[in-house]
Write a protein that holds these residues in place. Structure first.
Motif, PDB file in Angstrom:
ATOM      1  N   ASN A 271       7.552   4.684  -5.741  1.00 53.52           N
ATOM      2  CA  ASN A 271       7.638   3.302  -6.214  1.00 53.52           C
ATOM      3  C   ASN A 271       6.275   2.629  -6.067  1.00 53.52           C
ATOM      4  OD1 ASN A 271       8.088   0.299  -5.928  1.00 53.52           O
ATOM      5  ND2 ASN A 271      10.148   0.936  -6.483  1.00 53.52           N
ATOM      6  N   GLN A 272       5.614   2.401  -7.190  1.00 51.96           N
ATOM      7  CA  GLN A 272       4.255   1.856  -7.160  1.00 51.96           C
ATOM      8  C   GLN A 272       4.200   0.466  -6.546  1.00 51.96           C
ATOM      9  OE1 GLN A 272       2.235   2.066 -10.912  1.00 51.96           O
ATOM     10  NE2 GLN A 272       0.350   1.132 -10.137  1.00 51.96           N
ATOM     11  N   ASN A 273       5.177  -0.377  -6.853  1.00 52.80           N
ATOM     12  CA  ASN A 273       5.175  -1.736  -6.301  1.00 52.80           C
ATOM     13  C   ASN A 273       5.313  -1.716  -4.785  1.00 52.80           C
ATOM     14  OD1 ASN A 273       4.852  -3.043  -8.759  1.00 52.80           O
ATOM     15  ND2 ASN A 273       7.048  -3.144  -9.149  1.00 52.80           N
ATOM     16  N   ALA A 274       6.157  -0.822  -4.271  1.00 53.18           N
ATOM     17  CA  ALA A 274       6.309  -0.716  -2.819  1.00 53.18           C
ATOM     18  C   ALA A 274       5.005  -0.280  -2.174  1.00 53.18           C
ATOM     19  CB  ALA A 274       7.430   0.260  -2.476  1.00 53.18           C
ATOM     20  N   ILE A 275       4.351   0.711  -2.764  1.00 56.59           N
ATOM     21  CA  ILE A 275       3.072   1.189  -2.216  1.00 56.59           C
ATOM     22  C   ILE A 275       2.035   0.071  -2.233  1.00 56.59           C
ATOM     23  CG2 ILE A 275       1.131   2.756  -2.606  1.00 56.59           C
ATOM     24  CD1 ILE A 275       3.549   4.119  -1.329  1.00 56.59           C
ATOM     25  N   GLU A 276       1.945  -0.663  -3.325  1.00 57.38           N
ATOM     26  CA  GLU A 276       0.962  -1.755  -3.421  1.00 57.38           C
ATOM     27  C   GLU A 276       1.262  -2.857  -2.409  1.00 57.38           C
ATOM     28  OE1 GLU A 276       1.089  -2.892  -7.500  1.00 57.38           O
ATOM     29  OE2 GLU A 276      -0.107  -1.173  -8.179  1.00 57.38           O
ATOM     30  N   ASN A 277       2.544  -3.195  -2.259  1.00 57.12           N
ATOM     31  CA  ASN A 277       2.925  -4.218  -1.271  1.00 57.12           C
ATOM     32  C   ASN A 277       2.560  -3.780   0.139  1.00 57.12           C
ATOM     33  OD1 ASN A 277       3.962  -5.738  -3.331  1.00 57.12           O
ATOM     34  ND2 ASN A 277       6.061  -5.793  -2.554  1.00 57.12           N
ATOM     35  N   ASN A 278       2.819  -2.521   0.447  1.00 60.94           N
ATOM     36  CA  ASN A 278       2.513  -2.006   1.780  1.00 60.94           C
ATOM     37  C   ASN A 278       1.014  -2.042   2.057  1.00 60.94           C
ATOM     38  OD1 ASN A 278       5.248  -1.499   2.045  1.00 60.94           O
ATOM     39  ND2 ASN A 278       5.074   0.701   1.689  1.00 60.94           N
ATOM     40  N   LYS A 279       0.220  -1.681   1.065  1.00 55.73           N
ATOM     41  CA  LYS A 279      -1.231  -1.695   1.235  1.00 55.73           C
ATOM     42  C   LYS A 279      -1.762  -3.099   1.526  1.00 55.73           C
ATOM     43  CE  LYS A 279      -2.513   2.325  -1.581  1.00 55.73           C
ATOM     44  NZ  LYS A 279      -3.211   2.772  -2.823  1.00 55.73           N
ATOM     45  N   GLN A 280      -1.121  -4.111   0.959  1.00 54.15           N
ATOM     46  CA  GLN A 280      -1.583  -5.487   1.143  1.00 54.15           C
ATOM     47  C   GLN A 280      -1.471  -5.958   2.584  1.00 54.15           C
ATOM     48  OE1 GLN A 280       0.504  -7.940  -1.706  1.00 54.15           O
ATOM     49  NE2 GLN A 280      -0.428  -6.916  -3.475  1.00 54.15           N
ATOM     50  N   ARG A 281      -0.630  -5.310   3.376  1.00 55.67           N
ATOM     51  CA  ARG A 281      -0.485  -5.710   4.773  1.00 55.67           C
ATOM     52  C   ARG A 281      -1.666  -5.229   5.622  1.00 55.67           C
ATOM     53  NH1 ARG A 281       4.890  -4.379   3.704  1.00 55.67           N
ATOM     54  NH2 ARG A 281       4.729  -2.364   4.760  1.00 55.67           N
ATOM     55  N   LYS A 282      -2.497  -4.354   5.063  1.00 58.31           N
ATOM     56  CA  LYS A 282      -3.723  -3.887   5.728  1.00 58.31           C
ATOM     57  C   LYS A 282      -3.439  -3.330   7.122  1.00 58.31           C
ATOM     58  CE  LYS A 282      -6.609  -7.180   3.189  1.00 58.31           C
ATOM     59  NZ  LYS A 282      -6.936  -6.197   2.142  1.00 58.31           N
ATOM     60  N   THR A 283      -2.467  -2.441   7.181  1.00 54.13           N
ATOM     61  CA  THR A 283      -2.172  -1.756   8.436  1.00 54.13           C
ATOM     62  C   THR A 283      -3.044  -0.501   8.533  1.00 54.13           C
ATOM     63  OG1 THR A 283      -0.468  -0.327   7.497  1.00 54.13           O
ATOM     64  CG2 THR A 283       0.211  -2.535   8.209  1.00 54.13           C
ATOM     65  N   GLU A 284      -2.842   0.283   9.584  1.00 53.22           N
ATOM     66  CA  GLU A 284      -3.586   1.530   9.760  1.00 53.22           C
ATOM     67  C   GLU A 284      -2.986   2.679   8.955  1.00 53.22           C
ATOM     68  OE1 GLU A 284      -6.417   1.852  11.538  1.00 53.22           O
ATOM     69  OE2 GLU A 284      -6.305  -0.332  11.765  1.00 53.22           O
ATOM     70  N   VAL A 285      -1.842   2.451   8.315  1.00 58.04           N
ATOM     71  CA  VAL A 285      -1.175   3.512   7.556  1.00 58.04           C
ATOM     72  C   VAL A 285      -1.891   3.729   6.222  1.00 58.04           C
ATOM     73  CG1 VAL A 285       0.974   4.209   6.428  1.00 58.04           C
ATOM     74  CG2 VAL A 285       1.049   3.000   8.617  1.00 58.04           C
TER      75      VAL A 285
END
Length: 233
Positions: free
Chosen positions: A65-79
């Motif tokens: 899910n591209q939107n989920a991946i993009e949303n997760n990246k926006q949190r700028k975690t170490e993952v």
């Protein structure tokens, strides 16, 4: 099943890519070395991946899910998040990961893709590395729905998931189910596993620890979930 599920998970809004809040217990986490590499397969909202990162692991996480991946990246975690499909192979190097996680991911994967998943899992897991899984078992509450779906799909222990959770109890006959399919009321199909099926998928791994967690689905049904830690032979 494959096309319906992939279409759903690729396009569903990111805030609906959540799954049961099940995590590794201290006993399940203890064999994983601090600083080891972990991969969350079908990471959805990233909750498990980011929890693993806080436990001291170097975490990668994938989803279709591209939107989920993009949303997760926006949190700028170490993952490290990336758009990848485990059934099509990944870009990761061989023998890279100390730990792979499947949390309600296999349930959405078609039987014909199990061999591809198994092959990729073996390739990217270190010798002696681990798999942690939390996947649904065949459960008593679902017997009628298994039987209903089998009349149409010809497979055991699979169910249709409806866009409106109230339809799960409303639809009681194959005629009603056929009409629901025609009306576009079904979002996807999921599989519940026998223990033997899970052992076959991960036949290159030994089960070290296991427990049963019972969760409640959005439709109110009880799902027995096998939570297990496996080690590569």
């Amino acid at each position: 099943m494959k096309m319906l599920n992939k279409g759903y998970w690729k396009n569903v809004p990111a805030d609906l890519t959540i799954s049961a809040d099940i995590r590794l217990s201290p006993e399940e986490l203890s064999p994983i070395i601090r600083g080891g590499r972990a991969l969350d397969i079908g990471c959805g909202d990233g909750v498990l991946a980011e929890w693993l990162s806080r436990q001291g692991l170097v975490v990668s996480a994938i989803d279709i899910n591209q939107n989920a991946i993009e949303n997760n990246k926006q949190r700028k975690t170490e993952v490290s998040y990336s758009l990848q499909d485990i059934t099509a192979g990944t870009s990761f190097k061989e023998n890279l990961f100390d730990l792979l996680c499947f949390k309600y991911t296999l349930t959405n994967i078609d039987r014909e893709e199990w061999i591809a998943v198994r092959r990729e899992v073996i390739r990217i897991t270190k010798k002696g590395g681990y798999i942690w899984l939390a996947e649904p078992l065949v459960s008593k509450d679902y017997q009628k729905r298994y039987a209903l779906s089998k009349k149409i799909l010809g497979e055991s222990n699979v169910i249709y998931v409806f866009k409106n959770s109230n339809d799960a109890s409303r639809i009681q006959s194959s005629e009603q189910l056929q009409q629901a399919l025609s009306d576009g009321l079904v979002s996807r199909i999921v599989r519940h596993f026998t223990r033997k099926e899970l052992e076959e998928i991960f036949s290159d791994f030994n089960i070290l620890k296991e427990r049963i967690e019972v969760i409640t689905s959005p439709s109110g049904y009880k799902i027995e979930t096998l939570v297990a830690l496996l080690q590569k032979k």
